[in-house]
Design an enzyme around this catalytic site. Sequence first.
Site, PDB file in Angstrom:
ATOM      1  N   ILE A  87       0.826  -1.211   0.000  1.00 32.00           N
ATOM      2  CA  ILE A  87       0.000   0.000   0.000  1.00 32.00           C
ATOM      3  C   ILE A  87       0.856   1.255   0.000  1.00 32.00           C
ATOM      4  O   ILE A  87       1.876   1.317   0.679  1.00 32.00           O
ATOM      5  CB  ILE A  87      -0.887   0.027   1.254  1.00 32.00           C
ATOM      6  CG1 ILE A  87      -1.883  -1.124   1.203  1.00 32.00           C
ATOM      7  CG2 ILE A  87      -1.634   1.358   1.384  1.00 32.00           C
ATOM      8  CD1 ILE A  87      -2.706  -1.209   2.442  1.00 32.00           C
ATOM      9  N   HIS A 119       0.402   4.629   1.428  1.00 32.07           N
ATOM     10  CA  HIS A 119      -0.539   5.108   2.451  1.00 32.07           C
ATOM     11  C   HIS A 119      -1.065   6.512   2.216  1.00 32.07           C
ATOM     12  O   HIS A 119      -0.524   7.275   1.413  1.00 32.07           O
ATOM     13  CB  HIS A 119       0.130   5.031   3.828  1.00 32.07           C
ATOM     14  CG  HIS A 119       0.167   3.630   4.349  1.00 32.07           C
ATOM     15  ND1 HIS A 119      -0.928   3.042   4.938  1.00 32.07           N
ATOM     16  CD2 HIS A 119       1.149   2.708   4.340  1.00 32.07           C
ATOM     17  CE1 HIS A 119      -0.595   1.793   5.285  1.00 32.07           C
ATOM     18  NE2 HIS A 119       0.645   1.567   4.929  1.00 32.07           N
TER      19      HIS A 119
END
Lengths: 418, 483, 131
Positions: free
Chosen positions: B57, B59
Amino acid sequence: MKELSFDAVVIGGGAAGMAAALELEAAGKSVAVIEREERLGGILTQCVHNGFGLIEFDEELTGPEFAERFEEKLAGRPIQAFCGCTVLELDAAGIEKTVTCASSSRGIMRIGCRAVVLAMGCRERNRGNIRIPGSRPAGVFTAGLAQRLVNVEGYVPGKECVIIGSGDIGLIMARRMSWIGCKVHAVIEIMPYPSGLTRNIVQCLKDFGIPLYLSHLTTDIYGRDRVEGIEVAPIENGALMTEKAFKIPCDTVLLSVGLVPENELSRMAGVSINPMTNGPWVDSYLMTSLPGVFACGNVLHVHDLVDFVVEESRRAGRFAAAWLGGARPVRELRVKALSNVRYVVPSRLEPGRNNKLYLRSMIVKNDAILEVKQGGKTLRSQKKNHVQPSEMLTLEIGEKELEAASGMPDASLEVSIV
Amino acid sequence: MGGRSTGPGGCFDVAIIGAGVCGANIARKLSSYELEVALVDKEADVSFGVSKANSGIVHGGFHHNKKYLKARLEIRGAMMFDRLKAELDFPFTRCGIIVVALHEDEMRAVEQLYAQGVENGVIGIEMCSAERMLELEPKLSRDALGGLYAPGGGIVEPYRFVFSLVESATKNGLQLFTNWRASAAERESDSWVIHAEDGRSLRARFVVNCAGLYADEVSRIFGAEDYTIKGRKGEYYLLDKLTKSKPNRVIFPVPTSISKGMLVVPTVEGTVLIGPTASAVDDKDNAATTRAELETILRSARNMVPDVSETDVITSFAGIRPTLGEDYYIDASAKVPAFIQVAGIQSPGLTASPAIGEYVKDLLKKAGLKLVEKANWDPYIEKSPRVRELSAFELDKLIAENPEYGEVVCRCECVTEAEIVEAIRRGHTTLDGIKYFTRAQMGRCQGGFCTYKIIKILMRETGMSWDEITKHGRESTLLRGEL
Amino acid sequence: MRQELTCITCPMGCHLTIERSDNAADEGVTVTGNRCPRGAAYAREELLAPKRTVTATCRLRRGGAGVSSEISGDPRRVPCRTRAPFPKERVNELLTAIYELEVDLPVDRGEVLIKDALGLGIDVVATRTLH
């Protein structure tokens, strides 16, 4: 890009695909078979053991022998086999269907047709599907992959082996690994009964003194780079007895934990899948929810005998040819899988002709009765000496049989085992 | 893999220990200057440590307070991904991140995250009503009360990211040494002499320690600060590409005090990732999955996305976070000269990593490393086709040029022989390395059909014999004999 | 003397009991538990002279220098079988003989690879045609 056209395309050139193609051609249809391996034969090529063809050829053949005898039937018939060719996409929603495939020698081919027969077979359940916890070392193989490595590529996957799952593939590999000089320490089975044929328990386990642990769950696979062992725990009265867990040191784990029909192409094309079989829903013509798309063999439901694969696939080929010629089921009745029956394929039958149904029991029982009812009335009560989930049953419902039954001619047929 | 050594008496300007996201970004950054740089890693390939087992990911920049270095690096790093993708062609998409509140008190926590996001300068961050949440993410449970949305958050393929960074760096002169495990080091006049376990050695004026889970051991080898990296394991489930539960956005629950919680991530490859858990482990080498944790993950994921089903699981894996206190330890050693510590890089490490590359470059400059920009630095790498992304026409043309593009090896992920050969050509000669580069063996059959083909291609392309084929290097050999 | 075993001739798997007279002069063997005559025949043979059909693969002689450019490459094994069930106690010996073989291409299905294996009058034949 090459554009070709046939009446029918058969996806998969194993036993199912070859049988279906032969029937389509015999009915005068032009047919292409698409096979991703370099040669026809499918999984039979790596099944070098015997036990095939008792019904079809009245002989106990090895897998390669069975496959080759079918291959020979195709040779000399105008069936176009494209080997080394992988189907990328199936567009079958309309009347004109397109099968897009790729091969190194031909590039992309777009094959137009009006009927498709799905015969892609199945894949093996793997560690991820059954979620065996532990580390991820080298040395964990599905039994089929190990079989390929040993029988076709000529390599030894490991020396100290444990097999998880007592299905026939696992049992056959227990013998194969023993025959190539490996020590098979155990076969671990989660159910209280083995799922393979008794003949294989004797010839593959008893002959080699390999212990079978029934009602045991594999709780861990350990080893840093390569497998070092597994941990198993018994199941007693439905509860996992972790305190009785024990380790079995080994360097190789073979998984024989079930087969899953390979329907990703089917799903992507929009074919409806039956969750009980993981194969397409099919009617009395073995036709899926997409008109003109038929299914047979292991992609429809997992078989145990290649003889039944061939029988079913011949029917699919014949129905596909008839359908292309305009034939349609006049009237169909639903077939329901009731008490102790896991599934019945197809889920429809057509009264007024012969119907062949394939089904599986959910229980192990001697002296069982296979019962067929319609509208509450028992049409058939067939004594079966022995039923078990791993042995498929067949049911023939003849032309006259439903005529004779009166009362509720449109009611569903209910199949149960008691 | 090893490049040419600078030879006896030869000395690198910088040696980077650890080829994960941090090491790879630092290496690439330094490769843009007139420097001799070496990147070493104890594994058989880069990205085989923490960088291969994480949530993938980028973020949203709202989870951490700006007072922390990791928050500032996360915000800066997140902004750098678009350009990096354009230059390096790794899979990356800004699909957006949502944080879901399922209870009223969770809404309070979400409001705090929102405030933090605003303070951190997160672009486009929104507070969402239940209606807005469902509009953004139709797969969400109807129990969702509301939450927040950070449209800039995204998903990335972490190993492809690291592979492409290292490729770019080596293209610009970086020397990579794998299977190189630092075991001893001494300071000799104005440089470090570093010894590998297998007897190799190299000399460098400056050293960057970004050895992930083993940064503490490397620090001790150099006589630098004494600290302990504690492992915190996170277990994940991977769901089939065809799962009904695939969301559009990365879905976060409200975080706990120790972790961001268990997510539902639509990976950039098309699968769905659920997890990770968070449990302390004693053995940093033990990335084994456990029964109990996996059950926890399913339950937690289903709370947010009811369609998550056990039957869609294709595999599970675990990663271990290198934890060291509340913030990142990225600083020049106060104990020994010319030694930069990059330790405790847990979440949001991947997001922060491009910014860490710059930050470490600045630390090196402060420590005395002279930086002269290369006139001919090439930020781009050779893009190689991914057959699964091509149209039939494009693929047909490609096959005409190279027939190996027509030979499908991994049917589940549609990976062809040519792509596997490309992976091998780029130095990925283990089954896992090929898996991370091409995605072959990652699909629903988990290598059941393609493994033997990949083994044969590997032997053919590299001349390796059957007993040299490994899953991930070291002792992980696949085959134990030949009939 | 009494022995118990499972019949393997068909999926039923009848549980068989074999009774044999202790009197050496009496060759009578009684089989019970079988639901068909094949069980009796199997039991007798299993007791007196157990046999198994053996299937295996043989190494193919590697032809030519260099490696084939296709993934499939040159085939490495040819599958084979005993033409008839083989005495169980000699199976390991047979396997050793099979693994020592090096077969040349082309091979035809049915081609004899080992004639009269171990002098027991049973051939080992190829089960696949390979070119």
